[in-house]
Write an enzyme that holds these catalytic residues in place. Sequence first.
Site, PDB file in Angstrom:
ATOM      1  CD  GLN A   4       0.689  -8.748  -2.394  1.00 28.09           C
ATOM      2  OE1 GLN A   4       1.486  -9.166  -3.290  1.00 28.09           O
ATOM      3  NE2 GLN A   4      -0.572  -8.846  -2.707  1.00 28.09           N
ATOM      4  N   GLY A  52       0.690  14.333  -3.607  1.00 25.48           N
ATOM      5  CA  GLY A  52      -0.634  14.047  -3.890  1.00 25.48           C
ATOM      6  C   GLY A  52      -1.272  12.910  -4.483  1.00 25.48           C
ATOM      7  CG  ASP A  69      -1.744  -1.397   1.442  1.00 31.66           C
ATOM      8  OD1 ASP A  69      -2.318  -1.575   0.344  1.00 31.66           O
ATOM      9  OD2 ASP A  69      -1.984  -1.926   2.379  1.00 31.66           O
ATOM     10  N   GLY A 124      -4.210  -4.244  -4.760  1.00 32.24           N
ATOM     11  CA  GLY A 124      -4.917  -3.220  -5.233  1.00 32.24           C
ATOM     12  C   GLY A 124      -4.361  -1.959  -5.560  1.00 32.24           C
ATOM     13  CG  HIS A 125      -1.675  -1.029  -8.217  1.00 31.12           C
ATOM     14  ND1 HIS A 125      -1.125  -0.983  -6.943  1.00 31.12           N
ATOM     15  CD2 HIS A 125      -0.920  -1.678  -9.096  1.00 31.12           C
ATOM     16  CE1 HIS A 125      -0.095  -1.761  -7.134  1.00 31.12           C
ATOM     17  NE2 HIS A 125       0.167  -2.197  -8.370  1.00 31.12           N
ATOM     18  CE  LYS A 182       3.112  -2.476  -4.498  1.00 30.99           C
ATOM     19  NZ  LYS A 182       2.966  -1.935  -3.142  1.00 30.99           N
TER      20      LYS A 182
END
Length: 426
Positions: free
Chosen positions: A222, A413, A13, A40-41, A16
């Site tokens: 991960q 951001g 998290d 999840g991205h 990436k």
Amino acid sequence: MANVVVVGTQWGDEGKGKIVDLLTEKSDLVIRFQGGNNAGHTLVVGDRKVILHLIPSGILHKEKLCIIGSGVVIDPEILLEEITALKDKGYTVSPDSFAISDRAHIIMPYHKMIDHARDTTQRIGTTGRGIGPAYEDKARRTGIRMIDLINKDLLRKKIDSVFDEKQAYLTTILKVKGLDKEAMFEKYQSMGAQLKPYVRDTSLSVDMALKENKNLLFEGAQGGNLDMDYGTYPYVTSSNTVAGQACVGTGIGPTQIDTVLGICKAYTTRVGEGPFPSELNDETGERLRAFGGEYGATTGRPRRCGWLDLVALRHSIRISSISYLAITKLDVLSGIDTIRVVTAYKSGDTVMENMPADLCMHPNIELLYDELPGWEENISSIRKLDELPQNCKTYISYIEEKLGVSAAIVSVGPKREETIILKKMF
């Protein structure tokens, strides 16, 4: 030509997806090399948020080839949903822009059922997506691969060979309801037919790109401290998350890698169970979660939040030979008066600057900190390093000095443009 591997340096998290999306502009191929839809991205493109679990985030760019490599385990139902969602948003997902390794393994319904049932007694904090059981079958040589899924006769043979054992395990050992074999077969052979146009020997595609001196971007999931061998075992993911897996999971040799970019959040988070020394169970932890939007892209679970942990970072930098850092979510620290950084762990009289094999052997770890002054300014509109507040620049320099690795990218951001580029990867 440049071949760049992107890996997480913490417990996942780290952001990436945004960095891969950013680097894709100059790359020709983007290849996902391990994990499954437990990752999840979350990408913010303009005013649109896109969440991806399997397809590399480079798919949001035109004229790029995105590949799911052999090291990934694939839930075909989730993958088809992802393809449909991208098409509905106007993105092109065709055999010219997307390919799946014929050697990648499939997550079957029994894998997910086993995952859920086990985690009720063995609290690892799994996402319940069937990732671990699918990798187990891969190691046992009983897995079903994409090449099997797209061939009706092979799929039937593979399911027949394992079904009785899986059914007995589900009903007798785990005490859950069994599966309807025929219904499962029909559903999966149908999904295989839909995915067949994308399936090929992707290692040949990667090799051809190398011979043509193209820019390759290898996307990991991960983070280093969730690695099967080098993470906080047993509270780890079911695959190797280190940079070396990029070679195994895509079908190339180690001499082809030029640069390893480690993604490092400006603080630390973790999802699920397991040791997390710098965790903050206080107002500051809640603030980081709220301002950082720290909720899992896959599960929606709130992430545990804490200060930056140099012990965990040193470990990841070493095991992945990280060349440069991409520091993300720096903007989340704005408004904090004093920023703390974990420099070492202390257990009894022993000071540990490197991650021990089993943190659970040290339940009463004392943390050693450095403290740095924070900054009040909102930094999301800044695009040059020199324009950042002095204390913010000092924080970046501190991280670089302590870890011996320079920052190549600083994210201020969630949007693409909210980024400071210090060194180009391509």
